[in-house]
Design an enzyme around this catalytic site. Sequence first.
Site: not given
Length: 312
Positions: A241-243
């Site tokens: 879950l990068h952002d």
Amino acid sequence: MPAPAVPRPVILDGDPGHDDAINILLAHAAPELEVLGVSTTYGNVGLERTTRNALVTLELIGSRTPVYPGADRPLLVPRLSAESVHGQTGLDGPLLPAPSRAAEHLHAALFMAQAIRERPHQVTLLPTGPLTNVALALRLAPDIAPLIREIVWMGGSLDVGNWTPAAEFNALCDPHAAAIVFGSGVPITMFGLNATHQAIATPERIAPFRALGRTGEVVAGLLEFFAEHHRERYGWNGGPLHDPLTSAYLLAPQLFEVRPMYVEIDTTSGPSAGRTNCDQWQVTGQQPNANVAVTVDADGFYALLTERMARL
């Protein structure tokens, strides 16, 4: 009693995108943040679709936050896109509402400049896609650079890439824009793949969202669709879950370790194009121009995300 903290004004700039959409939700679930606007750019899919996806995400929670479309292409290089990861719409997976309103007419870069001038030294930019809009704002309005409180960017990597062996997707999309931003003198915190790949949305971390009603169901659906690509490519039991780490960093900085480094963007056309060369050991003698995230308390992050999603 102490006075309540004043919310921190932020602008979310991205290319929604599953993880961008969840970042929009997290920022809107945080009373500590005042979302001045959502600006959009090309990236995961084209600009028309990313703008629609921003409106769709806001529709889900009944938010009227204005959406400002921006750049539809990089400054110099050909445009990339990531339908192979995010699907043809950019938000494939769960059933989502249709937007009931249109985006604003003001270009994202001009909106950024206007908002920063109105609130000098207060506004934090949270770009989670190519940095084209931010670079355009800095070029069109160079006076804003010393007025920006901070830029917290999801992009780049301390080590390897995900779109080429050397480069992360957001950095590779527009390395020339990234070079402008990292050379601007604005305080920057970078969440690269080395950090975001520590925050895997496993089935055990996804399950609690399903108990949170409609929004939680959508978040779970987004995460499950996003997981498929990462299972096939990396063999992981979920997608990173990068952002949302960018908003989480403002809400709970104790969950992250960041280190000052000099970061230089490779703007050549060779095999290392788009690489974020991070001087971790200070071998160049250059003064640091960014804080680079190195560790993430993933369990703490997902606990924070679940608690905040429950508010929507």
